[in-house]
Design a protein around this motif. Structure first.
Motif, PDB file in Angstrom:
ATOM      1  N   SER A   1      11.342  -5.802  -2.724  1.00 41.67           N
ATOM      2  CA  SER A   1      11.647  -5.177  -1.430  1.00 41.67           C
ATOM      3  C   SER A   1      10.802  -5.775  -0.318  1.00 41.67           C
ATOM      4  CB  SER A   1      11.405  -3.660  -1.516  1.00 41.67           C
ATOM      5  OG  SER A   1      12.255  -3.054  -2.462  1.00 41.67           O
ATOM      6  N   ALA A   2       9.522  -6.043  -0.603  1.00 43.23           N
ATOM      7  CA  ALA A   2       8.629  -6.618   0.409  1.00 43.23           C
ATOM      8  C   ALA A   2       9.091  -8.011   0.820  1.00 43.23           C
ATOM      9  CB  ALA A   2       7.200  -6.667  -0.126  1.00 43.23           C
ATOM     10  N   LEU A   3       9.533  -8.806  -0.135  1.00 41.35           N
ATOM     11  CA  LEU A   3      10.008 -10.154   0.182  1.00 41.35           C
ATOM     12  C   LEU A   3      11.314 -10.104   0.980  1.00 41.35           C
ATOM     13  CD1 LEU A   3       9.200 -12.000  -3.174  1.00 41.35           C
ATOM     14  CD2 LEU A   3       7.935 -12.085  -1.017  1.00 41.35           C
ATOM     15  N   VAL A   4      12.164  -9.117   0.690  1.00 39.69           N
ATOM     16  CA  VAL A   4      13.397  -8.952   1.464  1.00 39.69           C
ATOM     17  C   VAL A   4      13.067  -8.602   2.914  1.00 39.69           C
ATOM     18  CG1 VAL A   4      15.413  -7.463   1.784  1.00 39.69           C
ATOM     19  CG2 VAL A   4      14.871  -8.349  -0.489  1.00 39.69           C
ATOM     20  N   VAL A   5      12.104  -7.696   3.111  1.00 35.34           N
ATOM     21  CA  VAL A   5      11.697  -7.318   4.471  1.00 35.34           C
ATOM     22  C   VAL A   5      11.111  -8.528   5.206  1.00 35.34           C
ATOM     23  CG1 VAL A   5      10.094  -5.911   5.815  1.00 35.34           C
ATOM     24  CG2 VAL A   5      11.353  -4.887   3.912  1.00 35.34           C
ATOM     25  N   ALA A   6      10.286  -9.320   4.502  1.00 33.43           N
ATOM     26  CA  ALA A   6       9.717 -10.522   5.128  1.00 33.43           C
ATOM     27  C   ALA A   6      10.830 -11.478   5.552  1.00 33.43           C
ATOM     28  CB  ALA A   6       8.758 -11.210   4.160  1.00 33.43           C
ATOM     29  N   ALA A   7      11.835 -11.653   4.683  1.00 40.44           N
ATOM     30  CA  ALA A   7      12.967 -12.529   5.014  1.00 40.44           C
ATOM     31  C   ALA A   7      13.753 -11.985   6.199  1.00 40.44           C
ATOM     32  CB  ALA A   7      13.873 -12.693   3.801  1.00 40.44           C
ATOM     33  N   ALA A   8      13.861 -10.634   6.270  1.00 46.04           N
ATOM     34  CA  ALA A   8      14.613 -10.010   7.362  1.00 46.04           C
ATOM     35  C   ALA A   8      13.914 -10.197   8.706  1.00 46.04           C
ATOM     36  CB  ALA A   8      14.798  -8.519   7.086  1.00 46.04           C
TER      37      ALA A   8
ATOM     38  N   LEU B   1       0.821  -1.212   0.000  1.00 49.04           N
ATOM     39  CA  LEU B   1       0.000   0.000   0.000  1.00 49.04           C
ATOM     40  C   LEU B   1       0.855   1.262   0.000  1.00 49.04           C
ATOM     41  CD1 LEU B   1      -2.905   1.069   0.117  1.00 49.04           C
ATOM     42  CD2 LEU B   1      -2.760   1.004   2.596  1.00 49.04           C
ATOM     43  N   MET B   2       1.716   1.400   1.012  1.00 52.99           N
ATOM     44  CA  MET B   2       2.432   2.663   1.183  1.00 52.99           C
ATOM     45  C   MET B   2       3.601   2.820   0.213  1.00 52.99           C
ATOM     46  SD  MET B   2       2.371   3.534   5.238  1.00 52.99           S
ATOM     47  CE  MET B   2       3.063   5.141   4.876  1.00 52.99           C
ATOM     48  N   ASP B   3       4.293   1.725  -0.108  1.00 52.30           N
ATOM     49  CA  ASP B   3       5.458   1.844  -0.978  1.00 52.30           C
ATOM     50  C   ASP B   3       5.039   2.245  -2.386  1.00 52.30           C
ATOM     51  OD1 ASP B   3       8.041   1.828  -1.791  1.00 52.30           O
ATOM     52  OD2 ASP B   3       8.464  -0.250  -1.300  1.00 52.30           O
TER      53      ASP B   3
ATOM     54  N   LEU C   1       5.830   7.723 -23.650  1.00 58.04           N
ATOM     55  CA  LEU C   1       6.250   6.542 -24.410  1.00 58.04           C
ATOM     56  C   LEU C   1       5.051   5.675 -24.775  1.00 58.04           C
ATOM     57  CD1 LEU C   1       9.343   5.542 -22.252  1.00 58.04           C
ATOM     58  CD2 LEU C   1       9.377   6.750 -24.445  1.00 58.04           C
ATOM     59  N   PRO C   2       5.130   4.942 -25.884  1.00 62.66           N
ATOM     60  CA  PRO C   2       4.048   3.997 -26.209  1.00 62.66           C
ATOM     61  C   PRO C   2       3.890   2.951 -25.105  1.00 62.66           C
ATOM     62  CG  PRO C   2       5.513   4.311 -28.093  1.00 62.66           C
ATOM     63  CD  PRO C   2       6.166   4.984 -26.921  1.00 62.66           C
ATOM     64  N   SER C   3       2.692   2.833 -24.568  1.00 60.91           N
ATOM     65  CA  SER C   3       2.407   1.913 -23.452  1.00 60.91           C
ATOM     66  C   SER C   3       3.342   2.174 -22.275  1.00 60.91           C
ATOM     67  CB  SER C   3       2.522   0.443 -23.900  1.00 60.91           C
ATOM     68  OG  SER C   3       1.615   0.163 -24.939  1.00 60.91           O
ATOM     69  N   GLY C   4       3.766   3.412 -22.139  1.00 57.28           N
ATOM     70  CA  GLY C   4       4.740   3.756 -21.096  1.00 57.28           C
ATOM     71  C   GLY C   4       4.231   3.516 -19.688  1.00 57.28           C
ATOM     72  N   MET C   5       2.928   3.764 -19.453  1.00 56.29           N
ATOM     73  CA  MET C   5       2.386   3.558 -18.119  1.00 56.29           C
ATOM     74  C   MET C   5       2.368   2.079 -17.741  1.00 56.29           C
ATOM     75  SD  MET C   5       1.803   6.274 -16.452  1.00 56.29           S
ATOM     76  CE  MET C   5       0.801   5.582 -15.149  1.00 56.29           C
ATOM     77  N   VAL C   6       2.183   1.222 -18.750  1.00 54.49           N
ATOM     78  CA  VAL C   6       2.229  -0.219 -18.481  1.00 54.49           C
ATOM     79  C   VAL C   6       3.619  -0.605 -18.004  1.00 54.49           C
ATOM     80  CG1 VAL C   6       2.076  -2.517 -19.507  1.00 54.49           C
ATOM     81  CG2 VAL C   6       0.422  -0.746 -20.152  1.00 54.49           C
ATOM     82  N   GLY C   7       4.639  -0.164 -18.749  1.00 51.48           N
ATOM     83  CA  GLY C   7       6.011  -0.467 -18.354  1.00 51.48           C
ATOM     84  C   GLY C   7       6.368   0.128 -17.011  1.00 51.48           C
ATOM     85  N   TYR C   8       5.879   1.333 -16.762  1.00 50.79           N
ATOM     86  CA  TYR C   8       6.163   2.000 -15.488  1.00 50.79           C
ATOM     87  C   TYR C   8       5.609   1.189 -14.320  1.00 50.79           C
ATOM     88  CZ  TYR C   8       5.804   5.402 -11.706  1.00 50.79           C
ATOM     89  OH  TYR C   8       5.879   6.023 -10.485  1.00 50.79           O
ATOM     90  N   MET C   9       4.344   0.756 -14.419  1.00 52.69           N
ATOM     91  CA  MET C   9       3.731   0.024 -13.316  1.00 52.69           C
ATOM     92  C   MET C   9       4.331  -1.371 -13.157  1.00 52.69           C
ATOM     93  SD  MET C   9       1.861   2.060 -11.733  1.00 52.69           S
ATOM     94  CE  MET C   9       1.425   0.813 -10.527  1.00 52.69           C
ATOM     95  N   VAL C  10       4.705  -2.017 -14.255  1.00 52.29           N
ATOM     96  CA  VAL C  10       5.380  -3.319 -14.154  1.00 52.29           C
ATOM     97  C   VAL C  10       6.678  -3.154 -13.371  1.00 52.29           C
ATOM     98  CG1 VAL C  10       6.603  -5.109 -15.453  1.00 52.29           C
ATOM     99  CG2 VAL C  10       4.350  -4.342 -16.206  1.00 52.29           C
ATOM    100  N   GLY C  11       7.422  -2.093 -13.670  1.00 53.07           N
ATOM    101  CA  GLY C  11       8.663  -1.834 -12.941  1.00 53.07           C
ATOM    102  C   GLY C  11       8.428  -1.625 -11.459  1.00 53.07           C
ATOM    103  N   LYS C  12       7.376  -0.872 -11.111  1.00 58.18           N
ATOM    104  CA  LYS C  12       7.077  -0.627  -9.699  1.00 58.18           C
ATOM    105  C   LYS C  12       6.688  -1.930  -8.991  1.00 58.18           C
ATOM    106  CE  LYS C  12       8.452   2.806 -10.416  1.00 58.18           C
ATOM    107  NZ  LYS C  12       9.728   3.239  -9.877  1.00 58.18           N
ATOM    108  N   VAL C  13       5.924  -2.776  -9.690  1.00 56.44           N
ATOM    109  CA  VAL C  13       5.512  -4.048  -9.098  1.00 56.44           C
ATOM    110  C   VAL C  13       6.730  -4.912  -8.787  1.00 56.44           C
ATOM    111  CG1 VAL C  13       4.365  -6.246  -9.604  1.00 56.44           C
ATOM    112  CG2 VAL C  13       3.197  -4.088 -10.084  1.00 56.44           C
ATOM    113  N   VAL C  14       7.679  -4.978  -9.718  1.00 55.23           N
ATOM    114  CA  VAL C  14       8.895  -5.766  -9.497  1.00 55.23           C
ATOM    115  C   VAL C  14       9.692  -5.214  -8.321  1.00 55.23           C
ATOM    116  CG1 VAL C  14      11.125  -6.435 -10.487  1.00 55.23           C
ATOM    117  CG2 VAL C  14       9.059  -6.532 -11.890  1.00 55.23           C
ATOM    118  N   THR C  15       9.882  -3.902  -8.296  1.00 58.76           N
ATOM    119  CA  THR C  15      10.679  -3.284  -7.232  1.00 58.76           C
ATOM    120  C   THR C  15      10.044  -3.461  -5.865  1.00 58.76           C
ATOM    121  OG1 THR C  15      11.459  -1.607  -8.810  1.00 58.76           O
ATOM    122  CG2 THR C  15      11.768  -1.142  -6.472  1.00 58.76           C
TER     123      THR C  15
END
Length: 282
Positions: free
Chosen positions: A116-123, A76-78, A98-112
């Motif tokens: 990060s969330a899985l790293v925090v869970a592991a920590a 939510l917050m990230d 960019l063509p379909s730029g918002m799609v690429g932008y949101m895919v990148g945010k989802v990956v990041t």
């Protein structure tokens, strides 16, 4: 040429690059590890406490709930915070061009954000496995944990995108912390929800945080621990159903809201936000 497919590939690459940068940036590492360290210290202080009729310590009960809570905070917050920051600095406007730029932008945010969330869970869980006795950490537990974390991110990240679309500046992200803290208080994170009045239990069960905590507990706690849950059941089907409903709602609403937000982005809007930001600094 398939612009959407290219945008998805670019988003995956961008998200991976951002994730690697996060893993090598001292400030980001400190930010990601600070919350797990604080929570582990809090749970250490609870290690000697037991719940009436519960065979494990309160710390062992709380650890799965804390993992679920952090998944919701990350989803939510990230996402909301990154959207707000990158609207203000013009990153979103450049993606829109960019063509379909918002799609690429949101895919990148989802990956990041997912990484990060899985790293925090592991920590939280890796040190917790050494600090607290009673966790179930066999292959089935790890598989169940991964499944609930992925489902939890699917349920919460679209909500973060929706919230971020309405934030006027990055500093407004802090306003999300108050309702999240309220949800944590009524969702059985640090104490069983069965100890609360029934009407409060019903409110807590409406939102994803309770189900995330329950799902992680069902993966990590021994079978005997189910006695303190509602109906003395892990309610795994209900967990999947409720989180699935939240995921579907978010995935339907978020693209509409994001497209509307992107249409409003312009050079003049970015310049106005930068001017306001500079006025706050000076």
């Amino acid at each position: 040429m398939n612009h959407t497919a290219n945008a998805v590939r670019a988003g995956l690459a961008r998200g991976w690059i951002e994730l690697k940068q996060t893993a090598t940036n001292g400030q980001d590492i400190f930010g990601n590890l600070l919350t797990p360290v604080i929570l582990l210290i809090v749970m250490l202080s609870m290690r000697g406490d037991t719940l009436a009729g519960f065979p494990l310590s309160q710390a062992v009960f709380a650890l799965p709930g804390v993992i679920g809570m952090n998944i919701m905070i990350s989803g939510l917050m990230d996402i909301a915070g990154r959207l707000a920051v990158e609207r203000e600095d013009g990153t979103l406007l450049r993606a829109k061009a960019l063509p379909s730029g918002m799609v690429g932008y949101m895919v990148g945010k989802v990956v990041t954000v997912s990484g990060s969330a899985l790293v925090v869970a592991a920590a939280i869980i890796v040190p917790g496995a050494f600090l607290f006795d009673g966790l179930r950490l066999d292959a089935g537990a790890w598989l169940g944990l991964l499944g609930i974390l992925v489902l939890g991110l699917l349920a919460t990240m679209p909500l973060g995108a929706i919230a971020g679309s309405f934030l006027t500046n990055p500093r407004a992200v802090g306003a999300l912390m108050l309702p999240i803290a309220g949800l944590a208080a009524i969702s059985g994170i640090f104490a069983p929800i069965t100890l609360f009045p029934e009407w409060l239990q019903w409110i807590g069960q409406v939102f994803p945080m309770y189900w995330l905590g329950l799902g992680v507990r069902s993966a990590l706690l021994p079978d005997a621990a189910v006695a303190i849950e509602i109906g003395e059941s892990w309610r795994q089907l209900e967990t999947v159903a409720v989180l699935g409903v939240w995921a579907v709602i978010g995935l339907v609403v978020a693209p509409v809201v994001l497209r509307r937000m992107a249409r409003r982005e312009s050079g003049a809007a970015v310049a106005q936000r930068r001017h306001k930001a500079m006025q706050r600094i000076t």
